[in-house]
Design a protein around this motif. Structure first.
Motif, mmCIF file in Angstrom:
data_model
loop_
_atom_site.group_PDB
_atom_site.id
_atom_site.type_symbol
_atom_site.label_atom_id
_atom_site.label_comp_id
_atom_site.label_asym_id
_atom_site.label_seq_id
_atom_site.Cartn_x
_atom_site.Cartn_y
_atom_site.Cartn_z
ATOM 1 N N LEU A 118 -38.925 -37.338 13.429
ATOM 2 C CA LEU A 118 -39.090 -36.281 12.423
ATOM 3 C C LEU A 118 -38.609 -36.742 11.050
ATOM 4 C CD1 LEU A 118 -37.917 -33.148 14.448
ATOM 5 C CD2 LEU A 118 -40.247 -33.726 13.752
ATOM 6 N N LEU A 119 -37.511 -37.489 11.035
ATOM 7 C CA LEU A 119 -37.009 -38.013 9.761
ATOM 8 C C LEU A 119 -37.997 -38.996 9.154
ATOM 9 C CD1 LEU A 119 -34.656 -38.209 7.714
ATOM 10 C CD2 LEU A 119 -33.850 -40.159 9.067
ATOM 11 N N TYR A 120 -38.563 -39.849 9.982
ATOM 12 C CA TYR A 120 -39.519 -40.847 9.492
ATOM 13 C C TYR A 120 -40.729 -40.172 8.850
ATOM 14 C CZ TYR A 120 -42.539 -44.921 9.355
ATOM 15 O OH TYR A 120 -43.371 -45.927 8.937
ATOM 16 N N ILE A 121 -41.221 -39.133 9.501
ATOM 17 C CA ILE A 121 -42.370 -38.390 8.952
ATOM 18 C C ILE A 121 -41.979 -37.713 7.641
ATOM 19 C CG2 ILE A 121 -43.870 -36.394 9.360
ATOM 20 C CD1 ILE A 121 -43.777 -37.209 12.375
ATOM 21 N N SER A 122 -40.789 -37.134 7.603
ATOM 22 C CA SER A 122 -40.336 -36.453 6.390
ATOM 23 C C SER A 122 -40.107 -37.426 5.241
ATOM 24 C CB SER A 122 -39.041 -35.694 6.660
ATOM 25 O OG SER A 122 -39.255 -34.687 7.611
ATOM 26 N N MET A 123 -39.683 -38.645 5.566
ATOM 27 C CA MET A 123 -39.392 -39.617 4.521
ATOM 28 C C MET A 123 -40.658 -40.169 3.857
ATOM 29 S SD MET A 123 -36.040 -41.700 5.796
ATOM 30 C CE MET A 123 -35.934 -42.627 4.284
ATOM 31 N N GLU A 124 -41.812 -39.845 4.395
ATOM 32 C CA GLU A 124 -43.055 -40.253 3.733
ATOM 33 C C GLU A 124 -43.269 -39.475 2.440
ATOM 34 O OE1 GLU A 124 -46.098 -39.866 6.684
ATOM 35 O OE2 GLU A 124 -45.454 -41.670 7.743
ATOM 36 N N ARG A 125 -42.624 -38.332 2.322
ATOM 37 C CA ARG A 125 -42.666 -37.559 1.071
ATOM 38 C C ARG A 125 -41.532 -38.022 0.174
ATOM 39 N NH1 ARG A 125 -42.026 -33.072 4.435
ATOM 40 N NH2 ARG A 125 -40.249 -32.561 3.119
ATOM 41 N N PHE A 131 -38.641 -35.572 -0.440
ATOM 42 C CA PHE A 131 -37.619 -35.471 0.607
ATOM 43 C C PHE A 131 -36.550 -36.546 0.406
ATOM 44 C CE2 PHE A 131 -35.887 -36.534 4.790
ATOM 45 C CZ PHE A 131 -35.413 -35.291 5.176
ATOM 46 N N TYR A 151 -32.988 -44.804 6.083
ATOM 47 C CA TYR A 151 -33.376 -44.470 7.456
ATOM 48 C C TYR A 151 -32.363 -45.055 8.443
ATOM 49 C CZ TYR A 151 -36.136 -44.189 11.722
ATOM 50 O OH TYR A 151 -36.559 -43.933 12.998
#
Length: 191
Positions: free
Chosen positions: A109-116, A119, A139
């Motif tokens: 979930l963090l990895y997906i959020s860090m694409e923005r 965030f 990360y």
């Protein structure tokens, strides 16, 4: 051996057996809600049965409210210790995949959020130490902190603290219930 201590040992062992039964039947492995409710119920029951047996031994209507709370904690504290130590070994030796799976889910979930980028900027605003790190380092930093939170030692500390506080709260609550509701006829002179 005091009756309240016997109650703590019995209900602690029963909860351990239930937890192991869930593991061997492979049910409620991803859920902590139902096993947690059962754990709370057994803690409450251990304290209630232990307090009742102590009151029966010393005589109903005898003793002060503080002695009743102490007698209730004779059941609550050992239960908390037994269950917490078991959880340490359970998550370290029996089911270490549980913590690793929770860690992987959280990091995905963090990895997906860090694409923005917004965030990542908000993370840097919340923690000034992250300003000098790139996204991969952020990360990795968060992964190390999260892995520490899921370690068996941390779970031992948190479960021991939580169960002890909950046990003390239950001890006060059950003392009031015993003195004001269940055994009120024995305490007529106190009211």
């Amino acid at each position: 051996m005091r009756p309240a201590l016997k109650s703590a040992l019995f209900f602690g062992a029963t909860w351990i057996l239930v937890k192991l039964l869930f593991y061997y039947l492979n049910i409620f492995q991803d859920d902590i809600f139902l096993p947690g409710l059962i754990n709370n119920f057994f803690l409450l029951t251990a304290i209630a049965v232990g307090l009742y047996l102590e009151k029966r031994r010393e005589g109903f209507g005898e003793g002060s409210a503080l002695s009743d709370i102490k007698n209730a904690m004779v059941a609550g504290a050992p239960y908390a210790l037994i269950v917490s130590v078991f959880l340490f070994f359970y998550y370290r030796d029996i089911n270490p995949d549980f913590a690793q799976d929770r860690l992987n889910e959280r990091m995905d979930l963090l990895y997906i959020s860090m694409e923005r980028e917004s965030f990542v900027d908000s993370l840097k605003m919340q923690n000034q130490d992250l300003n000098v790190l790139n996204n991969d380092e952020i990360y990795q930093h968060i992964r190390e902190e999260t892995a520490g939170a899921y370690s068996p030692k941390t779970l031992l500390t948190l479960s021991l603290l939580g169960l002890t506080i909950l046990g003390f709260t239950y001890a006060i609550f059950l003392t009031v219930v015993f003195r004001k509701v269940l055994l009120r006829d024995y305490y007529k002179g106190e009211n």
